[in-house]
Structure formats: structure tokens, C-alpha cells
Write a protein that holds these residues in place. Structure first.
Motif, PDB file in Angstrom:
ATOM      1  N   THR A  22     -53.297  35.310  36.068  1.00 40.34           N
ATOM      2  CA  THR A  22     -54.082  36.544  36.101  1.00 40.34           C
ATOM      3  C   THR A  22     -53.247  37.678  35.524  1.00 40.34           C
ATOM      4  O   THR A  22     -52.019  37.584  35.412  1.00 40.34           O
ATOM      5  CB  THR A  22     -54.507  36.934  37.532  1.00 40.34           C
ATOM      6  N   TYR A  24     -53.673  42.294  35.022  1.00 41.09           N
ATOM      7  CA  TYR A  24     -54.556  43.432  35.314  1.00 41.09           C
ATOM      8  C   TYR A  24     -54.220  44.692  34.518  1.00 41.09           C
ATOM      9  O   TYR A  24     -54.871  45.717  34.695  1.00 41.09           O
ATOM     10  CB  TYR A  24     -54.503  43.765  36.814  1.00 41.09           C
ATOM     11  N   LEU A  44     -56.749  35.636  32.983  1.00 42.41           N
ATOM     12  CA  LEU A  44     -57.910  36.074  33.765  1.00 42.41           C
ATOM     13  C   LEU A  44     -57.674  37.447  34.374  1.00 42.41           C
ATOM     14  O   LEU A  44     -56.666  37.663  35.054  1.00 42.41           O
ATOM     15  CB  LEU A  44     -58.160  35.068  34.908  1.00 42.41           C
ATOM     16  N   GLY A  46     -58.853  38.839  37.142  1.00 34.65           N
ATOM     17  CA  GLY A  46     -59.586  38.371  38.318  1.00 34.65           C
ATOM     18  C   GLY A  46     -60.005  39.539  39.197  1.00 34.65           C
ATOM     19  O   GLY A  46     -59.373  40.604  39.183  1.00 34.65           O
ATOM     20  N   ASP A  47     -61.040  39.285  39.998  1.00 35.35           N
ATOM     21  CA  ASP A  47     -61.389  40.332  40.966  1.00 35.35           C
ATOM     22  C   ASP A  47     -60.368  40.358  42.101  1.00 35.35           C
ATOM     23  O   ASP A  47     -60.449  41.198  43.002  1.00 35.35           O
ATOM     24  CB  ASP A  47     -62.832  40.172  41.471  1.00 35.35           C
ATOM     25  N   SER A  48     -59.378  39.467  42.042  1.00 33.06           N
ATOM     26  CA  SER A  48     -58.215  39.565  42.927  1.00 33.06           C
ATOM     27  C   SER A  48     -57.513  40.906  42.717  1.00 33.06           C
ATOM     28  O   SER A  48     -56.683  41.306  43.524  1.00 33.06           O
ATOM     29  CB  SER A  48     -57.240  38.408  42.667  1.00 33.06           C
ATOM     30  N   ASP A  86     -63.625  38.461  35.508  1.00 35.23           N
ATOM     31  CA  ASP A  86     -64.516  38.081  36.612  1.00 35.23           C
ATOM     32  C   ASP A  86     -65.735  38.988  36.695  1.00 35.23           C
ATOM     33  O   ASP A  86     -65.609  40.216  36.588  1.00 35.23           O
ATOM     34  CB  ASP A  86     -63.762  38.215  37.949  1.00 35.23           C
ATOM     35  N   LYS A 116     -66.089  34.873  34.115  1.00 38.31           N
ATOM     36  CA  LYS A 116     -66.037  33.840  35.163  1.00 38.31           C
ATOM     37  C   LYS A 116     -66.934  34.293  36.308  1.00 38.31           C
ATOM     38  O   LYS A 116     -67.006  35.496  36.594  1.00 38.31           O
ATOM     39  CB  LYS A 116     -64.598  33.643  35.662  1.00 38.31           C
ATOM     40  N   HIS A 140     -66.379  28.619  38.828  1.00 40.00           N
ATOM     41  CA  HIS A 140     -65.387  28.759  39.907  1.00 40.00           C
ATOM     42  C   HIS A 140     -65.980  28.140  41.173  1.00 40.00           C
ATOM     43  O   HIS A 140     -66.984  28.627  41.685  1.00 40.00           O
ATOM     44  CB  HIS A 140     -65.058  30.247  40.106  1.00 40.00           C
ATOM     45  N   VAL A 183     -62.759  26.685  37.293  1.00 37.80           N
ATOM     46  CA  VAL A 183     -61.649  26.889  38.234  1.00 37.80           C
ATOM     47  C   VAL A 183     -62.014  26.187  39.540  1.00 37.80           C
ATOM     48  O   VAL A 183     -63.125  26.347  40.050  1.00 37.80           O
ATOM     49  CB  VAL A 183     -61.415  28.401  38.482  1.00 37.80           C
ATOM     50  N   GLU A 185     -60.648  26.107  43.294  1.00 39.30           N
ATOM     51  CA  GLU A 185     -59.695  26.810  44.172  1.00 39.30           C
ATOM     52  C   GLU A 185     -59.775  26.264  45.597  1.00 39.30           C
ATOM     53  O   GLU A 185     -60.866  26.006  46.120  1.00 39.30           O
ATOM     54  CB  GLU A 185     -60.032  28.314  44.179  1.00 39.30           C
ATOM     55  N   ILE A 206     -56.189  26.002  41.497  1.00 42.67           N
ATOM     56  CA  ILE A 206     -55.323  26.945  42.239  1.00 42.67           C
ATOM     57  C   ILE A 206     -55.432  26.507  43.692  1.00 42.67           C
ATOM     58  O   ILE A 206     -56.512  26.573  44.286  1.00 42.67           O
ATOM     59  CB  ILE A 206     -55.705  28.428  41.989  1.00 42.67           C
ATOM     60  N   ILE A 216     -53.723  27.832  37.618  1.00 39.28           N
ATOM     61  CA  ILE A 216     -53.747  29.293  37.473  1.00 39.28           C
ATOM     62  C   ILE A 216     -53.066  29.899  38.694  1.00 39.28           C
ATOM     63  O   ILE A 216     -53.210  29.384  39.807  1.00 39.28           O
ATOM     64  CB  ILE A 216     -55.186  29.852  37.286  1.00 39.28           C
ATOM     65  N   VAL A 218     -51.760  33.857  40.450  1.00 39.63           N
ATOM     66  CA  VAL A 218     -51.877  35.314  40.416  1.00 39.63           C
ATOM     67  C   VAL A 218     -50.511  35.897  40.034  1.00 39.63           C
ATOM     68  O   VAL A 218     -49.469  35.491  40.561  1.00 39.63           O
ATOM     69  CB  VAL A 218     -52.349  35.820  41.806  1.00 39.63           C
TER      70      VAL A 218
END
Ligand code: KIV
Length: 268
Positions: A22, A24, A44, A46-48, A86, A116, A140, A183, A185, A206, A216, A218
Motif C-alpha cells: 500500500t 498513501y 494500492l 487502500g482505505d487502510s 479502494d 478494488k 477482495h 486480494v 485477506e 495478506i 500485499i 501495508v
């Protein structure tokens, strides 16, 4: 166009195990880019980001505007890996029209190469529609963080045979709908391998064991920047958190003892 495309990523299946991660922001994206064109096929946003950058305890509060912003930041520095963003929670759960428009924003404003989204059979109509419109889609499955309220937290999924069977059917449905990768997870290793063998597109794991086509992680977890809980599967490949603390201590002390700034760091 970036170097890595869905076709090139699909071609990795069964040939090369690959690492993805990931990202950002543009600074981190430039570091990834400096690793070379071939190194990472996919990055990615990610919305993480809700947890890693915004300090929330789940991805649920992340908005589409925020996803567009972070994706755009990464896009400015990324030339090689395929850039996937995401669809955040709330941008597609109320209807496929919402999801379709959200994906368009991530592509047009965020400069992503694809999106995603979480879920199996349930999201197939939206996946089909996006793929028909020429938008690459990554699925996902398994521990889908946007369902953390329903799951009662971030819990390993697919432990019982019924749930595992459901996930296999979901993976096949996503492949048939046109996902170029999926993905997986937070599933037991054996299921991670079974899912990988069940479809012809790459499965990126993951917390899904060693049997998937790719992995993948983070950014903050793998580099040791996460200050607090780090999941069991997130191996530390570096310890930038400690390096940062050391540097901050040195800066603090150099200001306190008058050794910073030196003559060479000052203007005449
Ligand atoms: O949001 C995210 O970072 C993700 C990865 C952990 C797969 O979905």
C-alpha cells in the motif's frame, strides 16, 4: 499509462511470486518507484489510509474525496506499478450507480489505473459494469475490513467448511465477472492456497499464508512505522519507526546544545 498493466499482472500467475504494497503519499511512492520498473507490479491506495494516516480504528470513516486526494498524491510519483485505489465504505453499498460514479472519480481525478472493492457474488453486477466500461477491477475476499462491524472486528474468515466453500464460489464469481486479480485477506493458509488454485487470475494474499500468487503488506507495517498493534502476519522488514525516533532525538539534542545549525548550515 504505467508500465504494469492488468495483462502483465495476470501473466504472473503460476510463474513468479510477486510482492505488492500500500501507499498513501507522493514521497513514499517516489521511494517505491526508485526500486525499479519491475520490482512491484501493483501499488494500492487502500482505505487502510483511515487507520495508517488518519488515526481511525477502522477504514469506515474514509470518504471518497479523501481516497481521491491520496490516490492523486501517489499518482504524481508513480510511473511503474499499476495504481489501484479502494472504493471506500459507503461509496458502493447503497447502489451500483454510486459505485460506478465513485470508480470514475478515482480514475479521472485520482489518476488510478483501476479500483478494488470488497465482497463476492454481491458485488458481481458492479464488477461487470465497471469491467465493461474499461475499468480494471481487483476483488477482495475473506477478512473484508469494511464489514468489521458485522464481523465483530478484524477476524480470520473461512475457518469452517461452509464459509470456505462460500469464499471459493465468490472467488470464481469475481473471476467470471472480470476481476484481473483478487486480494484474499485473513484466511487460513490452506484456504489461501485453495482460493489461488480455484481461479486463473492472481490471488494476492495478506494474512492468507504462503500459497497465494502474490503478497500485499501495508507500508507502515512492513517498514516498522506502526506504533501500536501490528497484525501477526505483518513481518517487520525494517524499523523506520526506531530510526525516526533516533533522528528526532539527535535533532532535539543538537538544538539544545547549540551544535545545530552550524556555520555551514547558515547564510553569510
Ligand atoms: O485497505 C487496504 O490497505 C487493503 C489491503 C490491506 C489489502 O485493502
Amino acid at each position: 499509462m504505467r508500465f504494469w498493466t492488468p495483462t502483465k499482472i495476470r501473466a504472473l500467475k503460476g510463474k513468479t511470486r510477486f510482492a505488492t504494497l500500500t501507499c498513501y503519499d507522493a514521497t513514499s511512492a517516489a521511494i517505491i518507484e526508485a526500486m525499479g520498473q519491475e520490482a512491484f507490479p501493483l501499488v494500492l491506495v487502500g482505505d487502510s489510509v483511515g487507520m495508517t494516516m488518519q488515526g481511525h480504528d477502522s477504514p469506515l470513516p474514509v470518504t471518497l474525496d479523501e481516497m481521491v486526494y491520496h490516490t492523486r498524491c501517489v499518482a504524481r510519483a508513480l510511473r511503474s506499478p499499476m495504481l489501484i485505489a479502494d472504493l471506500p465504505f459507503g461509496s458502493y453499498q447503497a447502489g451500483d450507480d454510486d459505485g460506478f460514479r465513485a470508480a470514475l472519480r478515482l480514475i479521472k481525478e485520482g489518476c488510478a489505473d483501476g479500483v478494488k472493492l470488497e465482497g463476492g457474488e454481491r458485488v458481481v453486477p458492479l464488477v461487470r459494469r465497471l469491467v465493461e466500461a474499461g475499468i480494471p477491477v481487483c476483488g477482495h475476499l475473506g477478512l473484508t475490513p469494511q464489514s468489521c462491524l458485522a464481523m465483530g472486528g478484524f477476524k480470520v474468515q473461512g475457518r469452517d467448511p461452509e464459509a470456505a466453500k462460500r469464499l471459493i464460489l465468490d472467488a470464481r464469481a469475481l473471476e467470471t465477472a472480470g476481476c484481473f486479480a483478487i486480494v484474499a485477506e485473513g484466511v487460513p493458509s490452506a484456504l489461501g492456497r485453495t482460493l489461488t488454485e480455484a481461479v486463473h487470475v492472481p490471488v494476492i494474499g495478506i494474512g492468507a499464508g504462503a500459497g497465494t500468487d502474490g503478497q500485499i503488506l501495508v507500508w507502515q507495517d512492513l517498514l516498522g512505522l506502526t506504533q501500536g498493534h501490528r497484525p501477526k502476519f505483518a513481518r517487520l522488514f525494517g524499523n523506520l519507526g526506531d530510526a525516526a525516533k533516533e533522528a528526532l532525538g539527535a535533532y532535539h539534542d543538537a538544538v539544545a546544545d547549540g551544535s545545530f545549525p552550524a556555520e555551514s548550515e547558515s547564510y553569510a
